[in-house]
Design a protein around this motif. Sequence first.
Motif, PDB file in Angstrom:
ATOM      1  N   VAL A  39       0.845  -1.193   0.000  1.00 25.55           N
ATOM      2  CA  VAL A  39       0.000   0.000   0.000  1.00 25.55           C
ATOM      3  C   VAL A  39       0.882   1.244   0.000  1.00 25.55           C
ATOM      4  O   VAL A  39       0.601   2.218  -0.717  1.00 25.55           O
ATOM      5  N   GLU A  40       1.957   1.211   0.754  1.00 25.95           N
ATOM      6  CA  GLU A  40       2.869   2.356   0.792  1.00 25.95           C
ATOM      7  C   GLU A  40       3.483   2.616  -0.585  1.00 25.95           C
ATOM      8  O   GLU A  40       3.622   3.772  -1.012  1.00 25.95           O
ATOM      9  N   GLU A  41       3.849   1.562  -1.307  1.00 23.43           N
ATOM     10  CA  GLU A  41       4.380   1.729  -2.664  1.00 23.43           C
ATOM     11  C   GLU A  41       3.324   2.351  -3.571  1.00 23.43           C
ATOM     12  O   GLU A  41       3.632   3.211  -4.391  1.00 23.43           O
ATOM     13  N   PHE A  42       2.071   1.917  -3.429  1.00 21.31           N
ATOM     14  CA  PHE A  42       1.003   2.523  -4.231  1.00 21.31           C
ATOM     15  C   PHE A  42       0.826   3.999  -3.879  1.00 21.31           C
ATOM     16  O   PHE A  42       0.585   4.822  -4.766  1.00 21.31           O
ATOM     17  N   ARG A  43       0.923   4.339  -2.609  1.00 21.77           N
ATOM     18  CA  ARG A  43       0.833   5.760  -2.228  1.00 21.77           C
ATOM     19  C   ARG A  43       1.895   6.572  -2.958  1.00 21.77           C
ATOM     20  O   ARG A  43       1.620   7.653  -3.484  1.00 21.77           O
ATOM     21  N   LYS A  44       3.115   6.036  -2.989  1.00 21.73           N
ATOM     22  CA  LYS A  44       4.216   6.724  -3.677  1.00 21.73           C
ATOM     23  C   LYS A  44       3.933   6.824  -5.178  1.00 21.73           C
ATOM     24  O   LYS A  44       4.120   7.894  -5.777  1.00 21.73           O
ATOM     25  N   ARG A  45       3.479   5.747  -5.782  1.00 17.97           N
ATOM     26  CA  ARG A  45       3.190   5.759  -7.223  1.00 17.97           C
ATOM     27  C   ARG A  45       2.116   6.794  -7.550  1.00 17.97           C
ATOM     28  O   ARG A  45       2.235   7.540  -8.529  1.00 17.97           O
ATOM     29  N   ILE A  46       1.067   6.825  -6.758  1.00 15.16           N
ATOM     30  CA  ILE A  46      -0.018   7.786  -6.996  1.00 15.16           C
ATOM     31  C   ILE A  46       0.505   9.211  -6.847  1.00 15.16           C
ATOM     32  O   ILE A  46       0.284  10.064  -7.712  1.00 15.16           O
ATOM     33  N   THR A  47       1.192   9.468  -5.738  1.00 18.73           N
ATOM     34  CA  THR A  47       1.723  10.807  -5.469  1.00 18.73           C
ATOM     35  C   THR A  47       2.659  11.265  -6.581  1.00 18.73           C
ATOM     36  O   THR A  47       2.576  12.419  -7.038  1.00 18.73           O
ATOM     37  N   ASP A  48       3.528  10.389  -7.047  1.00 20.25           N
ATOM     38  CA  ASP A  48       4.458  10.738  -8.128  1.00 20.25           C
ATOM     39  C   ASP A  48       3.703  11.012  -9.434  1.00 20.25           C
ATOM     40  O   ASP A  48       4.011  11.963 -10.154  1.00 20.25           O
ATOM     41  N   THR A  49       2.718  10.177  -9.738  1.00 25.83           N
ATOM     42  CA  THR A  49       1.984  10.308 -11.001  1.00 25.83           C
ATOM     43  C   THR A  49       1.183  11.598 -11.064  1.00 25.83           C
ATOM     44  O   THR A  49       1.231  12.319 -12.066  1.00 25.83           O
ATOM     45  N   VAL A  50       0.427  11.897 -10.009  1.00 20.86           N
ATOM     46  CA  VAL A  50      -0.498  13.038 -10.070  1.00 20.86           C
ATOM     47  C   VAL A  50       0.221  14.392 -10.128  1.00 20.86           C
ATOM     48  O   VAL A  50      -0.425  15.405 -10.395  1.00 20.86           O
ATOM     49  N   GLN A  51       1.512  14.405  -9.927  1.00 19.50           N
ATOM     50  CA  GLN A  51       2.253  15.660 -10.085  1.00 19.50           C
ATOM     51  C   GLN A  51       2.247  16.136 -11.537  1.00 19.50           C
ATOM     52  O   GLN A  51       2.345  17.334 -11.795  1.00 19.50           O
ATOM     53  N   HIS A  52       2.124  15.186 -12.482  1.00 25.39           N
ATOM     54  CA  HIS A  52       2.214  15.540 -13.899  1.00 25.39           C
ATOM     55  C   HIS A  52       1.092  14.980 -14.770  1.00 25.39           C
ATOM     56  O   HIS A  52       0.859  15.505 -15.866  1.00 25.39           O
ATOM     57  N   TYR A  53       0.456  13.912 -14.341  1.00 26.19           N
ATOM     58  CA  TYR A  53      -0.487  13.218 -15.204  1.00 26.19           C
ATOM     59  C   TYR A  53      -1.762  12.836 -14.446  1.00 26.19           C
ATOM     60  O   TYR A  53      -1.759  12.734 -13.227  1.00 26.19           O
ATOM     61  N   PRO A  54      -2.826  12.552 -15.199  1.00 28.24           N
ATOM     62  CA  PRO A  54      -4.061  12.119 -14.548  1.00 28.24           C
ATOM     63  C   PRO A  54      -3.946  10.702 -13.971  1.00 28.24           C
ATOM     64  O   PRO A  54      -3.273   9.840 -14.541  1.00 28.24           O
ATOM     65  N   TYR A  55      -4.607  10.505 -12.851  1.00 32.40           N
ATOM     66  CA  TYR A  55      -4.758   9.185 -12.208  1.00 32.40           C
ATOM     67  C   TYR A  55      -6.205   9.186 -11.735  1.00 32.40           C
ATOM     68  O   TYR A  55      -6.563   9.906 -10.809  1.00 32.40           O
TER      69      TYR A  55
END
Length: 179
Positions: A39-55
Amino acid sequence: MATLTFKNAAASDAEVIQSIYAPYVEHTAITFEYDVPSVEEFRKRITDTVQHYPYILLLADDVVCGYAYAHRFHERKAFDPSVEISIYLDQNCRSKGYGSALYRKLEERLRAQGVASVYAVVAATKRSKDPYVTDASIQFHTRMGFEIAGRLSNCANKFNLWYDIVYMEKHLIDFPKQN
């Protein structure tokens, strides 16, 4: 038919996103990850993605049924107008048109962001009956207007079987003619 709504994913959605993704890791060759990310890895992936792209999350009657996101296609600056996308649906939400609705919403946001080309990297096999992957994703992307751009053979191994990847592309803008 259920009422469909969309919301931007946030780090707080990591647990539900992980629960949708886990069966794909554990029981299919649709993703080439061997272990379900935490879950922590997913939090990081989401946080990194939404800085530049839609999620984006898709909700059917307020229940999360799927998600889609875009990420950088390649690291070099010249690739910035292009993105790679991923779409995953809860196992109970498939074959209801939800994937198409989710993809259309993602494409709408990418167009608004000025993205020129969208790529999908799809797991594939030459075996007629494979226990871990079918050609459903290729068919889905074809219905959504993608074309096959290339295929890499036997480039991934999961469940002790070799798999191909198929690159599929869709252009969101009209490119000038080249002489």
